[in-house]
Design a protein around this motif. Structure first.
Motif, PDB file in Angstrom:
ATOM      1  N   ALA A  39       0.851  -1.186   0.000  1.00 50.14           N
ATOM      2  CA  ALA A  39       0.000   0.000   0.000  1.00 50.14           C
ATOM      3  C   ALA A  39       0.885   1.233   0.000  1.00 50.14           C
ATOM      4  CB  ALA A  39      -0.905   0.000   1.230  1.00 50.14           C
ATOM      5  N   LEU A  40       0.313   2.350  -0.442  1.00 51.02           N
ATOM      6  CA  LEU A  40       1.011   3.621  -0.316  1.00 51.02           C
ATOM      7  C   LEU A  40       0.703   4.209   1.049  1.00 51.02           C
ATOM      8  CD1 LEU A  40       0.915   5.887  -3.485  1.00 51.02           C
ATOM      9  CD2 LEU A  40       2.772   4.489  -2.612  1.00 51.02           C
ATOM     10  N   ALA A  41       1.744   4.600   1.765  1.00 54.19           N
ATOM     11  CA  ALA A  41       1.588   5.363   3.007  1.00 54.19           C
ATOM     12  C   ALA A  41       1.720   6.837   2.642  1.00 54.19           C
ATOM     13  CB  ALA A  41       2.657   4.962   4.015  1.00 54.19           C
ATOM     14  N   ILE A  42       0.777   7.640   3.099  1.00 58.88           N
ATOM     15  CA  ILE A  42       0.681   9.036   2.678  1.00 58.88           C
ATOM     16  C   ILE A  42       0.623   9.942   3.898  1.00 58.88           C
ATOM     17  CG2 ILE A  42      -0.791  10.728   1.494  1.00 58.88           C
ATOM     18  CD1 ILE A  42      -1.900   8.312  -0.134  1.00 58.88           C
ATOM     19  N   SER A  43       1.402  11.010   3.895  1.00 59.04           N
ATOM     20  CA  SER A  43       1.305  11.992   4.971  1.00 59.04           C
ATOM     21  C   SER A  43       1.557  13.381   4.411  1.00 59.04           C
ATOM     22  CB  SER A  43       2.318  11.676   6.073  1.00 59.04           C
ATOM     23  OG  SER A  43       2.128  12.564   7.161  1.00 59.04           O
ATOM     24  N   LEU A  74       6.530   8.849   7.691  1.00 62.37           N
ATOM     25  CA  LEU A  74       6.705   7.540   7.038  1.00 62.37           C
ATOM     26  C   LEU A  74       7.468   6.590   7.963  1.00 62.37           C
ATOM     27  CD1 LEU A  74       7.641   8.306   3.303  1.00 62.37           C
ATOM     28  CD2 LEU A  74       5.393   7.778   4.270  1.00 62.37           C
ATOM     29  N   CYS A  77       5.464   4.898  10.461  1.00 65.07           N
ATOM     30  CA  CYS A  77       4.623   3.833   9.908  1.00 65.07           C
ATOM     31  C   CYS A  77       5.448   2.639   9.451  1.00 65.07           C
ATOM     32  CB  CYS A  77       3.828   4.352   8.704  1.00 65.07           C
ATOM     33  SG  CYS A  77       2.233   5.028   9.141  1.00 65.07           S
ATOM     34  N   PHE A 133       5.043  10.108   0.043  1.00 66.97           N
ATOM     35  CA  PHE A 133       4.515   8.783  -0.253  1.00 66.97           C
ATOM     36  C   PHE A 133       5.574   7.730   0.001  1.00 66.97           C
ATOM     37  CE2 PHE A 133       2.987  12.038  -3.144  1.00 66.97           C
ATOM     38  CZ  PHE A 133       1.652  12.068  -2.775  1.00 66.97           C
ATOM     39  N   VAL A 136       4.511   0.250   1.955  1.00 69.73           N
ATOM     40  CA  VAL A 136       4.554  -0.614   3.132  1.00 69.73           C
ATOM     41  C   VAL A 136       3.526  -1.727   2.937  1.00 69.73           C
ATOM     42  CG1 VAL A 136       2.832   0.762   4.418  1.00 69.73           C
ATOM     43  CG2 VAL A 136       4.524  -0.585   5.678  1.00 69.73           C
ATOM     44  N   ARG A 138       0.517  -3.628   4.125  1.00 75.58           N
ATOM     45  CA  ARG A 138      -0.531  -3.199   5.058  1.00 75.58           C
ATOM     46  C   ARG A 138      -0.420  -3.882   6.407  1.00 75.58           C
ATOM     47  NH1 ARG A 138      -6.339  -2.451   2.123  1.00 75.58           N
ATOM     48  NH2 ARG A 138      -5.570  -1.625   0.148  1.00 75.58           N
ATOM     49  N   ALA A 141       2.538  -2.500   8.683  1.00 77.37           N
ATOM     50  CA  ALA A 141       2.669  -1.072   8.984  1.00 77.37           C
ATOM     51  C   ALA A 141       2.625  -0.871  10.499  1.00 77.37           C
ATOM     52  CB  ALA A 141       1.539  -0.296   8.321  1.00 77.37           C
TER      53      ALA A 141
ATOM     54  N   CYS B  29       0.365   8.068   9.030  1.00 79.45           N
ATOM     55  CA  CYS B  29       0.136   8.081   7.593  1.00 79.45           C
ATOM     56  C   CYS B  29      -1.231   7.480   7.306  1.00 79.45           C
ATOM     57  CB  CYS B  29       1.186   7.230   6.871  1.00 79.45           C
ATOM     58  SG  CYS B  29       2.875   7.841   7.023  1.00 79.45           S
ATOM     59  N   ALA B  30      -1.777   7.813   6.158  1.00 76.80           N
ATOM     60  CA  ALA B  30      -2.896   7.067   5.609  1.00 76.80           C
ATOM     61  C   ALA B  30      -2.326   5.979   4.716  1.00 76.80           C
ATOM     62  CB  ALA B  30      -3.793   7.985   4.799  1.00 76.80           C
ATOM     63  N   LEU B  31      -3.034   4.889   4.577  1.00 71.99           N
ATOM     64  CA  LEU B  31      -2.615   3.820   3.662  1.00 71.99           C
ATOM     65  C   LEU B  31      -3.631   3.724   2.537  1.00 71.99           C
ATOM     66  CD1 LEU B  31      -1.455   0.976   6.080  1.00 71.99           C
ATOM     67  CD2 LEU B  31      -0.086   2.722   4.940  1.00 71.99           C
ATOM     68  N   LEU B  32      -3.142   3.644   1.320  1.00 79.32           N
ATOM     69  CA  LEU B  32      -4.017   3.651   0.155  1.00 79.32           C
ATOM     70  C   LEU B  32      -3.376   2.765  -0.906  1.00 79.32           C
ATOM     71  CD1 LEU B  32      -6.588   5.302  -0.719  1.00 79.32           C
ATOM     72  CD2 LEU B  32      -5.013   6.883  -1.841  1.00 79.32           C
ATOM     73  N   ALA B  33      -4.168   1.937  -1.553  1.00 74.95           N
ATOM     74  CA  ALA B  33      -3.634   1.094  -2.624  1.00 74.95           C
ATOM     75  C   ALA B  33      -4.516   1.229  -3.850  1.00 74.95           C
ATOM     76  CB  ALA B  33      -3.563  -0.363  -2.170  1.00 74.95           C
TER      77      ALA B  33
END
Lengths: 320, 320
Positions: A39-43, A74, A77, A133, A136, A138, A141, B29-33
């Motif tokens: 998944a993409l970790a975003i902050s 990041l 996470c 971005f 990680v 899921r 994390a 962070c938020a996680l998004l895929a």
């Protein structure tokens, strides 16, 4: 879009060859894909002059810090940095500033393989907004919600120097030149604990980065995890510079300083050797500062286990 | 992190149940895929008071617009909206403002299934930074670089009303009440052409959204694609309100107005019926305004094909 010559500005200071991103700067969107199964970790963090940085900061240090505080999220996470966007509002386009800012930012970005993929520049009151971005798995994390009764509480590096520098800038205390340079560097050049965060996957049960101060940030973990903790104030790691300050100053800087960008994390008591090994392999000292137990709330004790009379409940109390 | 009661503010105005995101607001962070085989399309825009919006704007319209200008970038890529982050700097936390801002923003977000997954709030000069995420197959993303000689140039909706409203606010022209309300709505409540952008995949050869003005934005496509174009100024779609203005005002608003958030795109001449059908199915009028040919540069002609004497070469010229 507003600074005269915005396109030239982006071309000159912020455009580099596209790396891992499928499409970088220069189209309406950047395209980015995490690896298979990740998944993409975003902050996202916004920095405002006078609030998050002082006008006295060198441009390259500001570029470093603007990205560092995002990479720190990041790290908390356990995500591996991939890319970031930069939105920049500037009162005017100053070449010297932009050259230094870009240099400091890219030096840190390159160390972590993190690519600038897009953004926005505009004229306006000085503000920096970076969205970062990482990738990680899921299930591995590091979350704030995983602390369990019986866990230890740990922190990386040392705490409080950034706040010490801020107080020196404010004139509420004075430091000799070497001490001030040390503290100022901590405030202006925080090192995001990316390698440590990655290595703590599967070892730590929860983590957060210390941006608002240990007391407030650890409280987030406790609330999300539904547990309580006791922290030994005397065990909190501090620099020799901070250790030379009066006890009350030390306590405030350690617990409510903020801007530390160290990781505070929990791990099962049976994994102490693993945690120490992870810290050693990441090249970052880690210190056991307390214990998680059932209940709610955060208590502070001294080395003898006696309650600390100066309980600091939350960070909000210290800002206004 | 700085407004007193930041956590309460986020909890009250910006926290909603997590949807598609694996992890939303409340962690580092938020996680998004993105879906299997899809890339994330990412865009970031910063809005500054006095530059991108006026202090007179209603909070719900500002919330709408702050997200709309970002969704418009996804539309220009043909990406399906997934999520966004919001970083907000406010001089103070005003409940009425926040309630309206969140209402307008979420109304638009909900229409597009786009979820707020994180962000930052801080005290500071009024600034809004949104980063938006969509998903798109890499090979079918609409890029700026795909225009080819022989293509038609198209634009969605109508152009120029937002600039007309801005000039009315500036006092350089006056509009009757109904005309002003129409133009003001265009400026404050732009509709991102998300459905059209999705439907243009595989049909359009290139696309960009009109944020800086048709002349400047179309020039980006031409430069990236290595081609030239001729645009018929008389063919540019405009509202009845704009059509009632003097010719010079119309030309300036149409070509260099900006803030339109329509799509300008190219498609092979053999696909005219498909383009019209796509517009009809998306419920957005599309108008053929010119042709792409070999070479470089952008020329404007009138309906008779004669060169327009008021050539507007670039948008940068109009802003300072």
């Amino acid at each position: 879009m507003a600074i005269l010559g915005e396109f030239e500005l982006i071309e000159r200071f912020f455009t580099r060859p596209t790396g891992r991103a499928a499409l970088g700067i220069g189209d309406d969107c950047a395209l980015l894909a995490p690896g298979p199964g990740l998944a993409l970790a975003i902050s996202s963090d916004m920095l405002i002059e006078g609030r998050h940085f002082l006008s006295t900061v060198a441009p390259d240090r500001l570029g470093h810090k603007a990205l560092a505080v995002n990479l720190s999220d990041l790290a908390a996470c356990g995500a591996r940095p991939l890319a970031f966007t930069l939105a920049l509002a500037l009162p005017r386009a100053e070449e010297d500033f932009l050259e230094g800012f870009a240099r400091g930012m890219f030096a840190l970005a390159d160390r972590h393989g993190c690519e600038l993929v897009g953004g926005d520049t505009t004229r306006g009151p000085f503000a920096i907004c970076i969205t970062v971005f990482g990738e990680v798995a899921r299930e591995s994390a590091l979350l704030r919600s995983g602390a369990r009764a019986g866990d230890d509480v740990w922190v990386s590096g040392t705490l409080g120097d950034a706040r010490l520098a801020l107080e020196a800038f404010r004139g509420t205390l004075s430091l000799d030149e070497a001490s001030f340079a040390h503290a100022r560097r901590a405030m202006e050049m925080p090192e995001p604990r990316v390698g440590l965060g990655l290595a703590l996957q599967g070892v730590a049960s929860s983590a957060i980065d210390v941006s608002d101060g240990l007391a407030g940030d650890l409280a987030h973990i406790l609330r999300r995890s539904g547990v309580a903790a006791v922290v030994d104030v005397d065990a909190l790691p501090r620099s020799a510079v901070l250790a030379a300050q009066p006890a009350a100053t030390q306590r405030e800087c350690l617990l409510a300083g903020g801007d530390d960008y160290e990781l505070v994390f929990t791990a099962a008591a049976g994994r102490r050797d693993e945690v120490l090994a992870v810290g050693a392999s990441a090249g970052v000292p880690v210190t056991r500062i307390g214990a998680v137990h059932a209940g709610s709330g955060l208590r502070f004790v001294d080395a003898s286990g006696q309650p600390d009379p100066a309980v600091i409940a939350s960070f909000d109390h210290f800002k206004s």
